[in-house]
Design an enzyme around this catalytic site. Structure first.
Site, PDB file in Angstrom:
ATOM      1  N   LYS A   1       4.145   4.510  18.262  1.00 16.94           N
ATOM      2  CA  LYS A   1       4.212   5.910  17.820  1.00 16.94           C
ATOM      3  C   LYS A   1       4.465   6.838  19.011  1.00 16.94           C
ATOM      4  CE  LYS A   1       1.028   4.813  14.063  1.00 16.94           C
ATOM      5  NZ  LYS A   1      -0.382   4.610  13.743  1.00 16.94           N
TER       6      LYS A   1
ATOM      7  N   THR B   1       0.827  -1.211   0.000  1.00 17.76           N
ATOM      8  CA  THR B   1       0.000   0.000   0.000  1.00 17.76           C
ATOM      9  C   THR B   1       0.865   1.267   0.000  1.00 17.76           C
ATOM     10  OG1 THR B   1      -1.661  -1.217   1.229  1.00 17.76           O
ATOM     11  CG2 THR B   1      -1.851   1.168   1.284  1.00 17.76           C
TER      12      THR B   1
ATOM     13  N   GLY C   1       0.890   8.987  10.131  1.00 18.33           N
ATOM     14  CA  GLY C   1       0.770   8.950   8.666  1.00 18.33           C
ATOM     15  C   GLY C   1       1.171  10.245   7.986  1.00 18.33           C
TER      16      GLY C   1
HETATM   17  N1  HSE Z   1      -2.691   0.659  11.441  1.00 20.22           N
HETATM   18  C1  HSE Z   1      -2.268   2.015  11.551  1.00 20.22           C
HETATM   19  C2  HSE Z   1      -3.457   2.857  11.990  1.00 20.22           C
HETATM   20  C3  HSE Z   1      -1.732   2.484  10.225  1.00 20.22           C
HETATM   21  O1  HSE Z   1      -4.581   2.352  11.947  1.00 20.22           O
HETATM   22  O2  HSE Z   1      -3.269   3.994  12.396  1.00 20.22           O
HETATM   23  C4  HSE Z   1      -0.942   3.757  10.287  1.00 20.22           C
HETATM   24  O3  HSE Z   1       0.144   3.671  11.148  1.00 20.22           O
END
Ligand code: HSE
Length: 463
Positions: A231, A42, A161
Site C-alpha cells: 500500500k 468477502t 480499504g
Molecule cells: N489484510 C489487510 C489488512 C486487508 O489487515 O489491512 C485490507 O487490505
C-alpha cells in the site's frame, strides 16, 4: 447547509403530515453500463450486496444504469446470492463477455490476477481492482497497457480499504507538495498491537484477526509488513510522482514485538503502531514500514483495532488526517463502487478526460530516488539488558556521545534481589540510521551488555 439536518429532525418527529410536492421533471432513461465481477469472496460479495442495496443512489450519481450482468467465482459464493445474474466458474469467461464495459478483479493474488487484468485491458474493458499486491508489483506494466488501450484502471480499494485516500491524494491534495505521510495501513497489525497492549498473546490475537476476515490469505503478509509495503509504495508514487518500486521499500513487521516494549513505551509517553512512512527529503524519498513509537498525544496514536488512519502533510494545507475501516467486506466495497461509478460517468468521454492513473503525467523527468534505509533519519527506542555493575551506563553514554547522538530519555530499573542483570530503556535523538546502527553495534559489543538490543524506531510526527 443547516436546513438539511433541521429538515431531517422535523421529518423524524412527524412534523410533515402531507406529502411534499416534488418538482415534476422529465427524467431521461439512463444509459446502461454493464459490469462483471471476478471473485465472490468477502469483497466480491460485499460489492455485489452494496451495489444491489444502493442501486438508486449509485445510478443517480453515475448518471448511468449500472448493471452487474456477469459474476465468476471458482466456488459457490456463501456471502451473497447472485441469482438471475450470469454465473461462471471460469473467471476468464468474464473477460471474454462482449457485453461488459467494466471488469472488477477481486480474486487477489498476483499471477492469475495480472493475466486477468491484462486480458481485460486487451479486450478494451475498463478495470477496477482492490488488489494492492498486483498494483504495487505490476502497476507500471498494467498502467502502461491500460494507457495504450485507452481504458481506465482504478484501484481506490487497494489502499486503506474504505478510506478514499487515493482520491484525496490524487485530486483533493493535487495542489500541494506532499511533505510526508504516516499511515496505519494494515488493519490486522493494528488489531494485534491493540489487543497485545491489553496483555493478550500474539498468536491468540492473530488467530482471531484471521477468523474475523481481516488478515490476508497468507497472514505473513500482514504481520511481516508486506501488505503495508504494497500500500505504501502506491501512496509514495502518487505523493512523490515516482514510478512504483516495491522492491525498494524498507519492510519490517510486528511479529517480533514483545508486550514488554509496548508497556515501556507507554511508561515513556508513547504508543507503538505499525506505520508506513513516506518522507520527501531534498535528496530522495524515504519509503519504509515498521513498528514505530509515536507520542501518545497524537490523534493517530489513538487509532485502535482494525481501523486505519493516514496522516498527510501538504505544504499548502498542512497536516490532514484520514480515518476509517481499512478492511472488511463493505468498507472495501465502498471504494470499489466509487471506482465503478467514476468509470461509468466517464465511459463515453475520451481517455484524456480521465485523471492519470498515479495522478501525474510522466514526461521523462528524473524521478526522485528512493533512499536506502541507512540514509533515512529517525530516532530510536532501545531496550538493553546490562550487567548490574559500575560503569555500564557510563560506557553506553560515552559511545552515544562520541557518535554525536543524544540520549533524550532513559529508564533504568533497579535490580531485584538476586538479579545480576537490569533492563535499561532509552530514547535517542534523531540521526541518520547508518550512524545510529554503528553506535548500537558498538554498544552491543560492550561486555556489560547482552546482545542483541531491542530496537524500535520512533517518530514525533510533528511536521
Ligand atoms: N489484510 C489487510 C489488512 C486487508 O489487515 O489491512 C485490507 O487490505
Amino acid at each position: 447547509m443547516s436546513h438539511f439536518p433541521a429538515w431531517g429532525r422535523a421529518k423524524m418527529h412527524g412534523f410533515f403530515t402531507t406529502a411534499i410536492p416534488l418538482i415534476q421533471q422529465e427524467i431521461p432513461a439512463l444509459d446502461q453500463v454493464k459490469v462483471g465481477i471476478c471473485g465472490l469472496g468477502t469483497v466480491g460479495c460485499g460489492t455485489f450486496n452494496v451495489m444491489l442495496r444502493n442501486a438508486a443512489d449509485i445510478n443517480a450519481r453515475a448518471g448511468k444504469r449500472i448493471e452487474i450482468s456477469h459474476v465468476a467465482s471458482r466456488r459457490a459464493p456463501t456471502k451473497c446470492d447472485p441469482k438471475g445474474v450470469r454465473f461462471s466458474t471460469d473467471i476468464f469467461e468474464v473477460v471474454r463477455d462482449p457485453d461488459l464495459q467494466i471488469v472488477v478483479e477481486l480474486i487477489g493474488g498476483i499471477d492469475t490476477a495480472r493475466e486477468l487484468v491484462l486480458q481485460a485491458i486487451e479486450a478494451g474493458k475498463h478495470v477496477v481492482t482492490a488488489n494492492k499486491a498486483l498494483i504495487a508489483v505490476h502497476g507500471n506494466e498494467l498502467f502502461e497497457a491500460a494507457l495504450n488501450k485507452g481504458v481506465a484502471l482504478a484501484y481506490e480499494a487497494a489502499v486503506a480499504g474504505g478510506i478514499p485516500i487515493i482520491r484525496a491524494l490524487r485530486e483533493g491534495m493535487a495542489g500541494n507538495e506532499i511533505r510526508w505521510i504516516a499511515g496505519i495501513i494494515n488493519g490486522t497489525s493494528n488489531y494485534i498491537l491493540t489487543e497485545m497492549g491489553k496483555g493478550r498473546e500474539y498468536a491468540e490475537v492473530l488467530a482471531e484477526a484471521q477468523a474475523k476476515g481481516y488478515a490476508e490469505a497468507d497472514p505473513t503478509f500482514d504481520v511481516e509488513g508486506i501488505d503495508a509495503a504494497h500500500k505504501l509504495v502506491i501512496l509514495g508514487s502518487i505523493a512523490c510522482r515516482i514510478p512504483l518500486q516495491f522492491d525498494k521499500v524498507y519492510t519490517e513487521g510486528i511479529s517480533k514485538l514483545s508486550p514488554l516494549d509496548l508497556r515501556y513505551a507507554e511508561e515513556l509517553g508513547y504508543r507503538v503502531k505499525h506505520l508506513g512512512i513516506i518522507w520527501r527529503a531534498p535528496e530522495g524519498v524515504e519509503l519504509r514500514v515498521h513498528p514505530t513509537l509515536i507520542p501518545e498525544e497524537r490523534l493517530i496514536a489513538r487509532v485502535d483495532g482494525v481501523m486505519n488512519a493516514v496522516l498527510v502533510e501538504g505544504d499548502a494545507v498542512g497536516p490532514t488526517l484520514y480515518y476509517g475501516a481499512g478492511a472488511g467486506a463493505e468498507p472495501t466495497a465502498s471504494s470499489v463502487i466509487a471506482d465503478i461509478i467514476e468509470i461509468a460517468r466517464q465511459v463515453d468521454l475520451p481517455p484524456s478526460a480521465r485523471t492519470p492513473y498515479l495522478g501525474f503525467e510522466y514526461s521523462g523527468q528524473t524521478a526522485l530516488p528512493i533512499l536506502p534505509i541507512e540514509e533515512c533519519v529517525t530516532s530510536y527506542y532501545l531496550r538493553m539488558t546490562v550487567e548490574d555493575r559500575p560503569g555500564a551506563l557510563a560506557a553506553i553514554a560515552r559511545i552515544f556521545s562520541e557518535s554525536g547522538i543524544s540520549i533524550e530519555a532513559l529508564i533504568q530499573k533497579e535490580a531485584k534481589a538476586g538479579q545480576k542483570q537490569v533492563p535499561i530503556i532509552l530514547i535517542t535523538s534523531e540521526a541518520r540510521e547508518g550512524e545510529l546502527l554503528k553506535a548500537f553495534a558498538a554498544v552491543e559489543a560492550l561486555d556489560q551488555v547482552v546482545a542483541p538490543l531491542v530496537k524500535i524506531r520512533l517518530e514525533n510526527l510533528d511536521g
